[in-house]
Design a protein around this motif. Structure first.
Motif, PDB file in Angstrom:
ATOM      1  N   VAL A 219      -5.535  -0.763  -5.870  1.00  0.00           N
ATOM      2  CA  VAL A 219      -5.405  -2.159  -6.297  1.00  0.00           C
ATOM      3  C   VAL A 219      -6.545  -2.983  -5.698  1.00  0.00           C
ATOM      4  O   VAL A 219      -7.125  -3.845  -6.351  1.00  0.00           O
ATOM      5  CB  VAL A 219      -4.030  -2.727  -5.859  1.00  0.00           C
ATOM      6  CG1 VAL A 219      -3.930  -4.213  -6.200  1.00  0.00           C
ATOM      7  CG2 VAL A 219      -2.899  -1.937  -6.521  1.00  0.00           C
TER       8      VAL A 219
ATOM      9  N   PRO B 119      -6.350  -2.958   2.225  1.00  0.00           N
ATOM     10  CA  PRO B 119      -4.974  -2.602   1.896  1.00  0.00           C
ATOM     11  C   PRO B 119      -4.132  -2.427   3.157  1.00  0.00           C
ATOM     12  O   PRO B 119      -4.674  -2.088   4.221  1.00  0.00           O
ATOM     13  CB  PRO B 119      -5.121  -1.264   1.156  1.00  0.00           C
ATOM     14  CG  PRO B 119      -6.462  -0.727   1.532  1.00  0.00           C
ATOM     15  CD  PRO B 119      -7.322  -1.920   1.819  1.00  0.00           C
TER      16      PRO B 119
ATOM     17  N   TYR C 171      -2.002  -0.309   5.372  1.00  0.00           N
ATOM     18  CA  TYR C 171      -1.608   1.075   5.636  1.00  0.00           C
ATOM     19  C   TYR C 171      -0.821   1.099   6.938  1.00  0.00           C
ATOM     20  O   TYR C 171      -1.337   0.720   8.000  1.00  0.00           O
ATOM     21  CB  TYR C 171      -2.841   1.983   5.754  1.00  0.00           C
ATOM     22  CG  TYR C 171      -3.607   2.184   4.446  1.00  0.00           C
ATOM     23  CD1 TYR C 171      -3.012   1.959   3.204  1.00  0.00           C
ATOM     24  CD2 TYR C 171      -4.926   2.599   4.465  1.00  0.00           C
ATOM     25  CE1 TYR C 171      -3.711   2.145   2.015  1.00  0.00           C
ATOM     26  CE2 TYR C 171      -5.635   2.790   3.278  1.00  0.00           C
ATOM     27  CZ  TYR C 171      -5.024   2.553   2.065  1.00  0.00           C
ATOM     28  OH  TYR C 171      -5.726   2.739   0.890  1.00  0.00           O
ATOM     29  N   ASN C 172       0.427   1.525   6.849  1.00  0.00           N
ATOM     30  CA  ASN C 172       1.313   1.543   8.016  1.00  0.00           C
ATOM     31  C   ASN C 172       1.326   0.180   8.725  1.00  0.00           C
ATOM     32  O   ASN C 172       1.089   0.093   9.927  1.00  0.00           O
ATOM     33  CB  ASN C 172       0.941   2.708   8.946  1.00  0.00           C
ATOM     34  CG  ASN C 172       1.225   4.028   8.253  1.00  0.00           C
ATOM     35  OD1 ASN C 172       2.302   4.203   7.669  1.00  0.00           O
ATOM     36  ND2 ASN C 172       0.274   4.948   8.256  1.00  0.00           N
TER      37      ASN C 172
ATOM     38  N   TYR D 164       5.719  -9.314   2.135  1.00  0.00           N
ATOM     39  CA  TYR D 164       5.876  -9.759   3.532  1.00  0.00           C
ATOM     40  C   TYR D 164       5.659 -11.254   3.623  1.00  0.00           C
ATOM     41  O   TYR D 164       4.868 -11.836   2.884  1.00  0.00           O
ATOM     42  CB  TYR D 164       4.867  -9.047   4.442  1.00  0.00           C
ATOM     43  CG  TYR D 164       5.022  -7.548   4.420  1.00  0.00           C
ATOM     44  CD1 TYR D 164       5.837  -6.890   5.342  1.00  0.00           C
ATOM     45  CD2 TYR D 164       4.391  -6.790   3.444  1.00  0.00           C
ATOM     46  CE1 TYR D 164       6.008  -5.517   5.294  1.00  0.00           C
ATOM     47  CE2 TYR D 164       4.551  -5.409   3.388  1.00  0.00           C
ATOM     48  CZ  TYR D 164       5.364  -4.787   4.314  1.00  0.00           C
ATOM     49  OH  TYR D 164       5.533  -3.425   4.262  1.00  0.00           O
TER      50      TYR D 164
HETATM   51  C1  LIG Z   1      -1.372   5.624   4.179  1.00  0.00           C
HETATM   52  C2  LIG Z   1      -0.599   4.539   3.499  1.00  0.00           C
HETATM   53  C3  LIG Z   1       0.235   3.734   4.252  1.00  0.00           C
HETATM   54  C4  LIG Z   1       0.915   2.680   3.649  1.00  0.00           C
HETATM   55  N1  LIG Z   1       1.699   1.879   4.400  1.00  0.00           N
HETATM   56  C5  LIG Z   1       2.313   0.801   3.844  1.00  0.00           C
HETATM   57  C6  LIG Z   1       3.095  -0.092   4.644  1.00  0.00           C
HETATM   58  O1  LIG Z   1       3.229   0.048   5.856  1.00  0.00           O
HETATM   59  N2  LIG Z   1       3.687  -1.138   4.020  1.00  0.00           N
HETATM   60  C7  LIG Z   1       3.541  -1.365   2.678  1.00  0.00           C
HETATM   61  O2  LIG Z   1       4.084  -2.360   2.172  1.00  0.00           O
HETATM   62  N3  LIG Z   1       2.807  -0.540   1.897  1.00  0.00           N
HETATM   63  C8  LIG Z   1       2.187   0.520   2.454  1.00  0.00           C
HETATM   64  N4  LIG Z   1       1.427   1.374   1.686  1.00  0.00           N
HETATM   65  C9  LIG Z   1       1.212   1.033   0.274  1.00  0.00           C
HETATM   66  C10 LIG Z   1      -0.122   0.332   0.065  1.00  0.00           C
HETATM   67  O3  LIG Z   1      -0.209  -0.841   0.853  1.00  0.00           O
HETATM   68  C11 LIG Z   1      -0.287  -0.031  -1.411  1.00  0.00           C
HETATM   69  O4  LIG Z   1      -0.279   1.157  -2.175  1.00  0.00           O
HETATM   70  C12 LIG Z   1      -1.554  -0.827  -1.661  1.00  0.00           C
HETATM   71  O5  LIG Z   1      -1.592  -1.209  -3.003  1.00  0.00           O
HETATM   72  C13 LIG Z   1      -2.762  -0.016  -1.297  1.00  0.00           C
HETATM   73  O6  LIG Z   1      -3.942  -0.643  -1.767  1.00  0.00           O
HETATM   74  P1  LIG Z   1      -5.126   0.268  -2.325  1.00  0.00           P
HETATM   75  O7  LIG Z   1      -4.536   1.025  -3.472  1.00  0.00           O
HETATM   76  O8  LIG Z   1      -6.185  -0.650  -2.727  1.00  0.00           O
HETATM   77  O9  LIG Z   1      -5.495   1.188  -1.217  1.00  0.00           O
HETATM   78  C14 LIG Z   1       0.779   2.451   2.253  1.00  0.00           C
HETATM   79  C15 LIG Z   1      -0.056   3.289   1.494  1.00  0.00           C
HETATM   80  C16 LIG Z   1      -0.735   4.334   2.093  1.00  0.00           C
HETATM   81  C17 LIG Z   1      -1.625   5.201   1.262  1.00  0.00           C
END
Ligand SMILES: Cc1cc2nc3c(=O)[nH]c(=O)nc-3n(C[C@H](O)[C@H](O)[C@H](O)COP(=O)(O)O)c2cc1C
Length: 212
Positions: free
Chosen positions: A17, A95, A97-98, A143
């Protein structure tokens, strides 16, 4: 060169995203004037190393004798700082992550944040002071740190603290909520909220690109 530094840190490939939102901002920003260009830094394809000595967190004059920073480490840190210092604006895909910052992005931020070098206040502005930064932070859920039951975002506040609070950059953050609504069945009921949130993020980014 009048450039936007566009930083990506997503590991989700075609599902990302943040990557298309960063690209959308970059396109709108560069289209707004003829002399504008975009410099990209993809921290997933080309990660920067972790810091390996606390010396990298302090300007040379502040280091203790055991804090030895070698020439290659100094050169990389200089390159990363200069790349930001030379930018007209910065956009960062961050993004969640955790509940926190992607480790690759954290390593990049760790290189930028150097006490006595890039730290800043009004009486002694640092080299990155005032540079506009747009942080784009999608997350799987939703959040709101002002509401105790909905708190849990340790991504955006940490970035704002480092870049804005400590380094004096002009940070604006844009989030997209419920991005996992199409992946995790318990979140399916939030599909509409997810679409609205993403559309709002996109609109806000276009607005910011026109302003900066
Ligand atoms: C390693 C990992 C950890 C994540 N941890 C969380 C989290 O703690 N809380 C949450 O709401 N989403 C979490 N997500 C979901 C991502 O925030 C969500 O898929 C977001 O759109 C990622 O953006 P990106 O696709 O641009 O990387 C996690 C995703 C991944 C891959």
């Amino acid at each position: 060169m009048n450039y936007l530094l566009a930083v990506d840190s997503s590991i989700t490939g075609p599902d990302s995203v943040s990557v298309p939102l960063v690209a959308e901002f970059a396109q709108a920003w560069s289209d707004a004037a003829p002399d504008r260009t975009v410099v990209s830094r993809d921290l997933t394809a080309n990660p920067v190393p972790h810091l390996t000595t606390s010396g990298q967190h302090y300007a040379e004059a502040m280091r203790r004798p055991h804090e030895i920073v070698d020439d290659a480490q100094t050169a990389l840190q200089r390159e990363l700082i200069d790349e930001v210092a030379g930018a007209a604006a910065v956009v960062i895909g961050a993004p969640m992550y955790n509940w926190s910052i992607p480790s690759t992005l954290k390593a990049w931020l760790d290189h930028l944040h150097v006490l006595g070098m890039t730290t800043s206040d009004e009486s002694a502005p640092g080299p990155l002071h005032g540079i506009p930064v747009v942080v784009v932070s999608p997350r799987g859920l939703s959040y709101d740190n002002t509401v105790p039951e909905l708190a849990g975002d340790y991504t955006v506040p940490a970035i704002e603290k480092i870049l804005g609070g400590s380094m004096g950059m002009d940070v604006t953050s844009v989030v997209a909520d419920y991005t996992l609504a199409d992946r995790l069945p318990p979140l399916a009921e939030h599909a509409d909220a997810a679409a609205l949130s993403r559309a709002a993020a996109s609109a806000r980014l276009r607005e910011l690109a026109a302003e900066l």
